[in-house]
Write an enzyme that holds these catalytic residues in place. Structure first.
Site, PDB file in Angstrom:
ATOM      1  N   CYS A   2      -1.477 -12.405   4.011  1.00  0.00           N
ATOM      2  CA  CYS A   2      -2.101 -11.484   3.069  1.00  0.00           C
ATOM      3  C   CYS A   2      -1.128 -11.135   1.959  1.00  0.00           C
ATOM      4  CB  CYS A   2      -2.527 -10.195   3.781  1.00  0.00           C
ATOM      5  SG  CYS A   2      -3.667 -10.448   5.164  1.00  0.00           S
ATOM      6  N   GLY A  31      -4.300 -14.938  -0.079  1.00  0.00           N
ATOM      7  CA  GLY A  31      -5.512 -14.643   0.675  1.00  0.00           C
ATOM      8  C   GLY A  31      -6.732 -14.703  -0.203  1.00  0.00           C
ATOM      9  N   ASN A 105       0.461  -6.854   5.862  1.00  0.00           N
ATOM     10  CA  ASN A 105       0.578  -8.304   5.940  1.00  0.00           C
ATOM     11  C   ASN A 105       1.408  -8.641   7.170  1.00  0.00           C
ATOM     12  OD1 ASN A 105       0.832 -11.095   5.414  1.00  0.00           O
ATOM     13  ND2 ASN A 105       2.650 -10.773   4.158  1.00  0.00           N
ATOM     14  N   GLY A 106       0.874  -9.465   8.054  1.00  0.00           N
ATOM     15  CA  GLY A 106       1.613  -9.853   9.249  1.00  0.00           C
ATOM     16  C   GLY A 106       0.713  -9.914  10.470  1.00  0.00           C
ATOM     17  N   TYR A 260       5.715 -23.071   1.436  1.00  0.00           N
ATOM     18  CA  TYR A 260       4.321 -23.186   1.014  1.00  0.00           C
ATOM     19  C   TYR A 260       3.733 -21.925   0.385  1.00  0.00           C
ATOM     20  CZ  TYR A 260      -0.752 -23.806   1.281  1.00  0.00           C
ATOM     21  OH  TYR A 260      -2.088 -23.880   0.973  1.00  0.00           O
TER      22      TYR A 260
END
Length: 572
Positions: A2, A31, A105-106, A260
């Site tokens: 995210c 996201g 995020n995670g 990435y």
């Protein structure tokens, strides 16, 4: 995976929402499933708009105009542990204590024990499968333990320190307290990124938290610095306070961010993503040269898989003194295939996304450079495209080593059986994707490609390559559970109408029947245990804080978004 963002403007009369929306568009690569913004206006009132879809689809000028207030929190989401249900779009909200908005995020690895704690001791209802909602309620519960009418920075730091003792896994979080300020904190290992920047504004400063520095660059914020592992930062209009709130732990940012996920124009933990990818290309060139010499293969041209691998491919070509060509043309209006929710959808979209130009392939030995090979879906289609337009021999070079293990920290590569590198050697991987040869970057070379730009980082999370998890607490039982939870067919079922609500976790839940406030148990009437096709239409009035008459069906706040579902009227 995210993207998170928090913004506090010095002038409370200027709305923060337009800038938050622009910032989220810069984080869209993190996201594409859902997005949301919650702002805080006069008298601490929250305003929200969130829904499934891209930033450009959810936020039009009318939606932005309703988001009042000079501070706010934004989020773009791709689901990993939870579902793609709109109820899990972030930010999340709880009204007690003090009014808190939260974006994360995670991924947590001890959700089962935390859910038990929430139920048995904290007596807080967790309404979705999202561990972001779980984190929010743990934070809220810790704040509530103060018992104070008004809290201060010390109370907040204590609450976050307690959260870090309770929660295991990866988390970068941004929160907002009604009428108080914005907060950011990062897990003790620093696995997921978040940083902060400032911008001069009249007699004061504007403050920004974001997953990546590119948001600060584009918005005119300077003095970018990362939130340190285990650190919490609290910003109000009158002060900025920072404190280390966790016990010392090994700093291990996720190396896949550099391979990435992150934009090349971002700087994470002092490392330029662009420079690290250049170094990956240089290091990969050495390995490619060795293998090609060993196999007695000559390459005619180097072709990248757009977009992430372009930087590395160009450096590789220069080092090997080979021509570099753009053989694949990308349709920029198709999302990133790696983060599409479903193997079938990913495969279908590869050819919509890329088109091979025959003149660069016919009769040539091609070296295709990609950032990584995960499921092999994209690689297999790309290799076939190259063959279809006349490539003579196809060698695939990956900037990352073979991915053989599940990621438990928020990247959607859950099932080991879905990973093309799991249980296969290099030759078998080549056969699986249809290439004549596959060459992988070595792990030491990958690590050095990133670490050389910040030698203070001694360790990276490389669990997808090694199966070694920096937080501990990951065993075969947990991996099996995660694979079942995140499997493509499970996600597809949820996308087709199942919800991500609490019954899926084996805890109690209620359903509002229409608008008359009558509640049924999970085993109630009208076929609640039957077909899930119309679940979305039946979910009314359930928020993170429980049912609220006339509230939004996601978090108990009126939702201005009018896209994929109907929002009810605001609470009077």
């Amino acid at each position: 995976m995210c993207g998170i963002l928090g913004l506090l403007l010095h002038d409370p009369n200027v709305d923060a929402a337009p800038e938050i929306c622009e910032g989220l568009s810069l984080l869209q690569h993190r996201g594409q499933d859902a997005c949301g913004i919650v702002t805080c206006g006069p008298k601490g009132r929250f305003y929200q708009c969130k829904g499934n879809g891209m930033v450009r689809d959810v936020f039009d000028s009318n939606a932005i105009s309703t988001l009042v207030g000079g501070m706010g929190v934004g989020h773009v989401r791709y689901p990993t542990a939870g579902s793609s249900h709109h109820a899990e779009a972030q930010p999340f909200y709880v009204n007690s204590p003090y009014g808190i908005v939260f974006a994360h995020n995670g991924n947590l690895i001890n959700t089962a024990s935390l859910l038990q704690y929430m139920d048995a001791e904290a007596h807080r209802h967790i309404n979705t499968n999202s561990d972001s909602e779980l984190l929010l309620n743990i934070f809220a519960n810790n704040l509530q333990q103060t018992g104070k009418f008004r809290i201060n920075e010390d109370d907040i730091f204590t609450a976050i320190g307690g959260l870090m003792e309770q929660c295991k896994g990866a988390y970068a979080c941004v929160a907002m307290l009604a009428g108080f300020g914005i907060i950011a904190f990062r897990d003790p290992n620093g696995i997921r990124p978040v940083g902060m920047g400032t911008r001069k504004a009249g007699s004061g400063k504007d403050y920004l938290f974001a997953s990546e520095s590119v948001v600060a660059d584009a918005s005119g914020f300077g003095d970018w610095e990362d939130v340190r592992p285990g650190e919490a930062v609290i910003i109000t209009r009158s002060s900025i306070t920072r404190r280390q709130v966790s016990n010392p732990a090994t700093f291990a940012p996720d190396i896949f961010e550099y391979v990435y996920f992150a934009r090349p124009d971002s700087v994470l933990d002092g490392v330029s993503v662009y420079r690290s990818r250049m170094a990956m290309g240089d290091a990969l060139a050495v390995e490619v040269k060795r293998v090609l010499h060993e196999k007695n293969i000559c390459v005619d041209v180097v072709i990248p898989v757009p977009d992430t691998s372009r930087v590395a491919a160009l450096n590789l070509a220069q080092k090997l003194e080979l021509p570099y060509r753009e053989g694949f043309i990308k349709n920029r209006y198709v999302g990133r295939t790696f983060i599409m929710p479903g193997q079938q959808m990913r495969r279908k979209n590869v050819r919509r996304k890329l088109n091979a130009m025959a003149l660069e392939f016919v009769g040539k030995n091609i070296l295709i450079v990609d950032d990584s090979i995960v499921r092999g879906t994209t690689s297999k289609e790309i290799v076939q495209m190259a063959r279809d337009v006349g490539a003579k021999q196809i060698i695939v070079a990956s900037c990352a080593p073979p991915i053989r293990h599940s990621n438990v920290y928020g990247i959607d590569m859950p099932s080991r059986t879905e990973l093309v590198g799991h249980g296969r050697d290099t030759a078998e991987i080549a056969a699986e994707i249809g290439a004549d040869l596959v060459i992988f970057q070595t792990l030491p070379d990958l690590i050095e490609s990133v670490r050389q730009f910040n030698p203070s980082i001694k360790t990276f999370d490389c669990s997808v390559f090694t199966g070694e998890y920096i937080t501990g607490g990951v065993d075969e039982a947990y991996l099996g559970h995660l694979e079942n939870l995140r499997a493509d067919n499970t996600k597809r079922k949820l996308l087709n109408g199942g919800s991500g609500t609490a019954e899926d976790k084996g805890v109690g839940s209620v359903k509002t029947n229409g608008t008359n406030g009558v509640h049924e148990g999970i085993n109630g009437v009208n076929g609640v245990n039957g077909s899930h096709r119309h679940r979305e239409e039946r979910e009314l009035g359930l928020g993170a804080s429980g049912p609220m008459n006339g509230g939004d069906d996601t978090i108990g706040l009126f939702n201005n978004y009018r896209g994929h579902w109907k929002a009810t009227n605001p609470v009077s």
